[in-house]
Design an enzyme around this catalytic site. Structure first.
Site, PDB file in Angstrom:
ATOM      1  CB  SER A 149      10.776  -5.654  24.815  1.00 62.02           C
ATOM      2  OG  SER A 149      10.751  -4.560  23.669  1.00 62.02           O
ATOM      3  CE  LYS A 150       6.702 -11.881  21.625  1.00 60.33           C
ATOM      4  NZ  LYS A 150       6.833 -12.535  20.231  1.00 60.33           N
ATOM      5  NE  ARG A 151       9.513  -1.357  23.346  1.00 60.66           N
ATOM      6  CZ  ARG A 151      10.900  -1.202  22.991  1.00 60.66           C
ATOM      7  NH1 ARG A 151      11.282  -0.720  21.883  1.00 60.66           N
ATOM      8  NH2 ARG A 151      11.843  -1.580  24.023  1.00 60.66           N
ATOM      9  CB  THR A 152      13.079  -4.206  19.119  1.00 59.07           C
ATOM     10  OG1 THR A 152      13.322  -4.839  20.213  1.00 59.07           O
ATOM     11  CG2 THR A 152      13.102  -2.849  19.092  1.00 59.07           C
ATOM     12  CG  ASP A 196       8.242 -16.213  18.875  1.00 61.97           C
ATOM     13  OD1 ASP A 196       7.135 -16.689  18.725  1.00 61.97           O
ATOM     14  OD2 ASP A 196       8.218 -15.280  19.605  1.00 61.97           O
TER      15      ASP A 196
END
Ligand code: GLU
Length: 490
Positions: free
Chosen positions: A252-255, A262
């Site tokens: 996810s965007k978190r990691t 991107d």
């Protein structure tokens, strides 16, 4: 073409997630390796979240990866339309068929009743589920209430028993029907749900194999039951392992970044992205990590996909990126980096065409050193600056100023350079060797010349071979830069 037909069915609700790219790649390779057809269908059933922009990004992203489709948006095909929202008439017919055969029923429960039911179940620590209140409504009454315009949903009547899913990745998975709610096929608004339309469309499009992310495994028994209710054979299923972050949780965007865009913006080469995605749950032979798409297509089989989550290792990705760059033919590399140089305002394609050998020489020196295309503009900046106004980085200037006699050395070196040019000795290797001899003859240490010279020519404290910089710049530009440095470094 065989009867083998696979598809991806992306929902155009956001960025192009790497998980979607991998699913597309695996389906595409399976079809391409076996003479089957690969179909792209846009699942825009969620009208509030779907956008035309996201759809366009998905198509563009897949094309960029080199994935083409035999049927779908942009190419058409015998099962048009390939956008789910345009297939409502067909969906309505199937809904009516399932209702008429008794495999579905109308549920008139109000949202308030369902909320209360859920709250009561949660209070008792029970898993919230529909209590089948309307399941045995008299069909005549159901028809009358619907005809009178009473709002309702359509629910699938899940029978008792169990469903066995013979998953080509996960093996046999059993689902007890006691765990499956009478799920909604059509909402009160008339909008169909994913589990319903995916089956309608996969039947209409003659899909033989469904390979998708593991998060859909829970949906599979519901879909298999619907195939049965419609008297159709379900396709073969294969659920691809989740892509995990280094924290072993769903990527996810978190990691880290999850969107294809991107990675393109950062300058990962296309071949590296495809290669890396292939490794997310699949391996060529357990050893070879670097391979091309052709090899993947030839070797890929769904039964070789691993069950365990695929850990997305950003370090390996970066390594693969650098390795791919180093193996690129110089002309290809130049084409690939052009958009990055353009975005930095350094060049335009016609400028490159006019000076192709120079640009190729510029790339040769960098090819060994970069891991991402996006590193390039920063590294080659000096070559695109005005010769009398090169930006001096602090460290470069500090290094240059360490040497008292810097101006004298620079002026004397310029004279030597003029002579070399007149003598036609302006090749990188000759210059590099000659410069070293120049320093030694004067009883100096290398930094006494090289640090002021590097600052003068590039404004950077380090970087590529100075002889190389000189040939790239040419005598005239070197002269201007050295003369400017003599006055700037006083
Ligand atoms: N629209 C679903 C998704 O994007 C497709 C799932 C499927 O392939 O059945 O996850």
């Amino acid at each position: 073409m065989t009867d083998l037909r696979v598809r991806i069915a992306p929902s155009p609700t956001g960025t192009v997630h790497l998980g979607l790219c991998r699913t597309a790649l695996f389906n595409w390779a399976y079809a391409r390796g076996r003479g089957g057809a690969f179909i792209l269908r846009v699942e825009d059933t969620d009208r509030t979240r779907s956008t035309a922009e996201s759809e366009e990004k998905i198509l563009e992203g897949l094309r960029w990866l080199g994935i083409d489709w035999d049927e779908g948006p942009g190419v058409g095909g015998p099962h048009e339309p390939y956008r789910q929202s345009e297939r409502s008439d067909a969906h309505a017919l199937v809904a009516a068929e399932v209702l008429a055969s008794g495999h579905a029923y109308r549920c008139f429960c109000t949202p308030e009743r369902l909320d209360e039911l859920r709250a009561a179940q949660e209070a008792k620590k029970e898993t919230p589920r529909y209590d089948q209140h309307c399941r045995d409504l008299d069909p005549g009454e159901s028809d009358r209430r619907a005809a009178a315009g009473e709002a309702h949903v359509l629910r699938f009547r899940v029978p008792e028993g169990e469903t066995l899913v013979r998953d080509l990745v996960r093996g046999d998975v059993r689902f007890d029907h006691g765990e499956i709610d009478d799920w909604i096929m059509v909402r009160r608004t008339g909008a169909p749900t994913y589990n319903f339309v995916v089956v309608c469309d996969d039947i209409d499009m003659r899909i033989s194999h469904v390979f998708r992310g593991e998060e859909h495994l829970v949906n599979t028994p519901k879909q298999v039951l619907l195939y049965g209710a419609l008297g159709r054979e379900a396709p073969a299923f294969g659920h691809l392992p989740l892509m995990l972050g280094t924290d072993r949780k769903k990527l996810s965007k978190r990691t880290g970044d999850t969107a294809l865009g991107d990675y393109i913006a950062k300058g990962y080469p296309r071949e590296a992205i495809v290669n890396f995605l292939c490794l997310q749950g699949w391996a060529l032979d357990g050893e070879t990590e670097v391979f091309d798409t052709e090899t993947f297509v030839k070797s890929f089989d769904i039964t070789d996909v691993q069950k365990a989550g695929a850990v997305f290792d950003p370090k390996k990705f970066l390594w693969l990126s650098g390795d791919t760059i180093r193996r690129m033919p110089i002309g290809e590399l130049l084409t690939a980096v052009t958009p990055y140089l353009e975005a930095a305002g350094m060049v335009n394609p016609s400028g490159i065409a006019a000076q192709r050998p120079w640009f190729e020489q510029l790339m040769e020196g960098e090819q060994e050193r970069i891991e991402l295309f996006s590193e390039l503009p920063g590294r080659v900046r000096p070559f695109f600056e005005a010769d009398d106004a090169v930006t001096y980085e602090e460290a470069a200037e500090k290094n240059a100023r360490k040497h008292e006699a810097r101006a004298e050395h620079l002026s004397a070196f310029l004279e030597w350079l003029e002579e070399r040019s007149e003598a036609g000795e302006f090749e990188t290797s000759e210059l590099s060797a000659g410069m070293k001899a120049w320093v030694k003859e004067r009883g100096l240490k290398f930094p006494a010349l090289f640090q002021p010279l590097r600052c003068a020519l590039t404004g950077m404290p380090g970087g590529r071979d100075l002889g190389d910089c000189i040939t790239l710049l040419g005598l005239e530009r070197c002269r201007t830069r050295i003369q400017a440095a003599v006055s700037r470094l006083i």
